[in-house]
Scaffold this active site. Structure first.
Site, PDB file in Angstrom:
ATOM      1  N   ARG A 194     -17.706 -14.339 -10.509  1.00 45.69           N
ATOM      2  CA  ARG A 194     -17.268 -15.734 -10.380  1.00 45.69           C
ATOM      3  C   ARG A 194     -18.317 -16.560  -9.654  1.00 45.69           C
ATOM      4  O   ARG A 194     -18.421 -17.762  -9.859  1.00 45.69           O
ATOM      5  CB  ARG A 194     -15.922 -15.783  -9.642  1.00 45.69           C
ATOM      6  CG  ARG A 194     -14.761 -15.251 -10.462  1.00 45.69           C
ATOM      7  CD  ARG A 194     -13.494 -15.145  -9.641  1.00 45.69           C
ATOM      8  NE  ARG A 194     -13.551 -14.046  -8.679  1.00 45.69           N
ATOM      9  CZ  ARG A 194     -12.654 -13.842  -7.732  1.00 45.69           C
ATOM     10  NH1 ARG A 194     -11.627 -14.688  -7.600  1.00 45.69           N
ATOM     11  NH2 ARG A 194     -12.766 -12.811  -6.917  1.00 45.69           N
ATOM     12  N   LYS A 218     -14.252  -4.310   3.586  1.00 50.99           N
ATOM     13  CA  LYS A 218     -15.152  -3.173   3.408  1.00 50.99           C
ATOM     14  C   LYS A 218     -16.572  -3.435   3.924  1.00 50.99           C
ATOM     15  O   LYS A 218     -17.216  -2.539   4.473  1.00 50.99           O
ATOM     16  CB  LYS A 218     -15.181  -2.742   1.948  1.00 50.99           C
ATOM     17  CG  LYS A 218     -13.827  -2.211   1.481  1.00 50.99           C
ATOM     18  CD  LYS A 218     -13.835  -1.755   0.038  1.00 50.99           C
ATOM     19  CE  LYS A 218     -12.457  -1.255  -0.376  1.00 50.99           C
ATOM     20  NZ  LYS A 218     -12.435  -0.761  -1.771  1.00 50.99           N
ATOM     21  N   GLY A 228     -16.839  -5.756  -2.529  1.00 52.85           N
ATOM     22  CA  GLY A 228     -17.081  -4.432  -1.988  1.00 52.85           C
ATOM     23  C   GLY A 228     -16.760  -3.315  -2.951  1.00 52.85           C
ATOM     24  O   GLY A 228     -17.477  -2.310  -3.020  1.00 52.85           O
ATOM     25  N   SER A 241       0.816  -1.220   0.000  1.00 54.95           N
ATOM     26  CA  SER A 241       0.000   0.000   0.000  1.00 54.95           C
ATOM     27  C   SER A 241       0.850   1.271   0.000  1.00 54.95           C
ATOM     28  O   SER A 241       1.814   1.396   0.756  1.00 54.95           O
ATOM     29  CB  SER A 241      -0.927   0.021   1.215  1.00 54.95           C
ATOM     30  OG  SER A 241      -1.697   1.214   1.231  1.00 54.95           O
ATOM     31  N   LEU A 242       0.439   2.217  -0.825  1.00 54.57           N
ATOM     32  CA  LEU A 242       1.098   3.511  -0.892  1.00 54.57           C
ATOM     33  C   LEU A 242       0.338   4.588  -0.113  1.00 54.57           C
ATOM     34  O   LEU A 242       0.735   5.755  -0.115  1.00 54.57           O
ATOM     35  CB  LEU A 242       1.242   3.944  -2.356  1.00 54.57           C
ATOM     36  CG  LEU A 242       2.056   3.000  -3.235  1.00 54.57           C
ATOM     37  CD1 LEU A 242       2.051   3.486  -4.677  1.00 54.57           C
ATOM     38  CD2 LEU A 242       3.480   2.855  -2.724  1.00 54.57           C
ATOM     39  N   GLY A 260     -16.190  -8.638 -11.304  1.00 58.37           N
ATOM     40  CA  GLY A 260     -16.136  -8.856  -9.867  1.00 58.37           C
ATOM     41  C   GLY A 260     -17.389  -8.367  -9.183  1.00 58.37           C
ATOM     42  O   GLY A 260     -18.113  -7.511  -9.709  1.00 58.37           O
ATOM     43  N   ASN A 292     -15.128   2.099   3.011  1.00 60.76           N
ATOM     44  CA  ASN A 292     -13.665   2.088   2.945  1.00 60.76           C
ATOM     45  C   ASN A 292     -13.061   3.075   3.936  1.00 60.76           C
ATOM     46  O   ASN A 292     -11.842   3.239   3.980  1.00 60.76           O
ATOM     47  CB  ASN A 292     -13.183   2.423   1.527  1.00 60.76           C
ATOM     48  CG  ASN A 292     -13.303   3.903   1.189  1.00 60.76           C
ATOM     49  OD1 ASN A 292     -14.238   4.580   1.643  1.00 60.76           O
ATOM     50  ND2 ASN A 292     -12.385   4.407   0.389  1.00 60.76           N
ATOM     51  N   THR A 330      -9.298  -1.359   3.085  1.00 60.77           N
ATOM     52  CA  THR A 330      -9.246  -1.908   1.741  1.00 60.77           C
ATOM     53  C   THR A 330      -9.676  -3.368   1.778  1.00 60.77           C
ATOM     54  O   THR A 330     -10.124  -3.869   2.826  1.00 60.77           O
ATOM     55  CB  THR A 330      -7.837  -1.712   1.144  1.00 60.77           C
ATOM     56  OG1 THR A 330      -7.853  -2.089  -0.233  1.00 60.77           O
ATOM     57  CG2 THR A 330      -6.781  -2.504   1.897  1.00 60.77           C
ATOM     58  N   ASP A 379     -14.675   5.693  -1.958  1.00 64.66           N
ATOM     59  CA  ASP A 379     -14.400   5.061  -3.254  1.00 64.66           C
ATOM     60  C   ASP A 379     -15.367   5.586  -4.313  1.00 64.66           C
ATOM     61  O   ASP A 379     -14.987   5.767  -5.474  1.00 64.66           O
ATOM     62  CB  ASP A 379     -14.565   3.542  -3.161  1.00 64.66           C
ATOM     63  CG  ASP A 379     -13.371   2.840  -2.564  1.00 64.66           C
ATOM     64  OD1 ASP A 379     -12.254   3.399  -2.601  1.00 64.66           O
ATOM     65  OD2 ASP A 379     -13.548   1.721  -2.043  1.00 64.66           O
TER      66      ASP A 379
END
Length: 286
Positions: free
Chosen positions: A153, A68, A131, A17-18, A128, A89, A64, A105
């Site tokens: 999925r 969530k 969250g 993570s940044l 996908g 988030n 993250t 988000d």
């Protein structure tokens, strides 16, 4: 000396993570001495215990994947957007010790998608159904999408997202994961799946050069799917763009101060190179 204030990003995996670089630069630029921002490795099942054990110095948490939905469930108060999306988030510690949940988000996605040229009437494919997909549906609705197809999925996961689409006011359809290539020619394709999951699709997508592709993954960059979209001439947005845009809202809720956007952007670019800004330049991941 200023009283200490702490914040962190929580998830699994989290080492890449940044967010700490972005928020720490923001504190310095805003003159917020005594503030620190770290990263904490924790899954969804560990989040309630983690939050319960935090002391009064904690101002908030950036949450993250995969926590969530758990973040939303443990909050004492929830923002309308987080409630509609069914995921949070952002957890903000209130002065009375209670926790407030929000979802930056959504506003972050709207900002980066609008910057990429997405307009009302777009046909949207979301890869996908977790969250982040919830936020993607809400963001698609806010930019005026005509319809959203979720490629999942687990087919039953699409049904779990229908209340989000109803609340957002956007038509929702479902598709099986094996049929994902049939939905590659949408005006906007958003991949919300974890690193590596969408990689096998890269050789099967027939991209339209007019399309926008947004991949929430930013480590490693480009993902195989993003590289294929870039090669086809698509406009591409990376998870770095979202990471930065959603961090602005979190910073302001944690600190009560305006986000020093230039300093936060410079810190991210110093770590990862320039965010893509929707046109295929730059960088590496959230």
């Amino acid at each position: 000396m200023a009283a200490p204030h702490r914040a962190a990003v929580v998830g699994r995996p989290i080492a890449h993570s940044l967010s700490p670089a972005i928020h720490t630069a923001g504190y310095a630029a805003a003159g917020l001495t005594g503030w620190s921002y770290t990263k904490i490795e924790a899954g969804a099942d560990e989040l309630p215990g983690l939050v319960a054990g935090l002391g009064p110095e904690w101002a908030g948490l950036s949450v993250t994947m995969p926590g969530k939905e758990a973040a939303l469930a443990l909050a004492d108060e929830v923002s309308p957007v987080a409630a509609a999306v069914g995921a949070a988030n952002t957890l903000v510690r209130r002065p009375d010790g209670t926790w407030y949940a929000d979802n930056t988000d959504v506003t972050g996605m709207v900002e980066v998608l609008s910057g990429a040229g997405c307009v009302a009437g777009a046909v949207v494919t979301v890869l996908g159904a977790g969250g982040t997909a919830r936020a993607a549906i809400a963001a698609a609705a806010r930019i005026g999408a005509a319809e959203v197809t979720v490629v999942a999925r687990r087919p039953e996961a699409v049904d779990e997202l229908r209340p989000v689409a109803v609340a957002a006011g956007v038509p929702l359809a479902g598709a099986e994961w094996d049929g994902a290539p049939a939905h590659a020619r949408a005006d906007l394709v958003i991949s919300t799946v974890p690193k590596g999951v969408a990689d096998p699709l890269a050789d099967n997508f027939d991209w339209r050069p007019e399309s926008v592709f947004f991949d929430v993954v930013y480590d490693p960059w480009p993902t195989p799917l993003a590289a294929a979209a870039l090669a086809a001439g698509c406009r591409v947005v990376s998870g770095l763009d979202l990471l930065l845009a959603q961090a602005y809202g979190q910073f302001e809720q944690f600190t009560g101060a305006p986000a020093p956007r230039a300093a936060m952007r410079a810190a991210l670019e110093g770590k990862a190179g320039p965010p893509l800004n929707a046109f295929g330049r730059g960088g590496a991941p959230a």
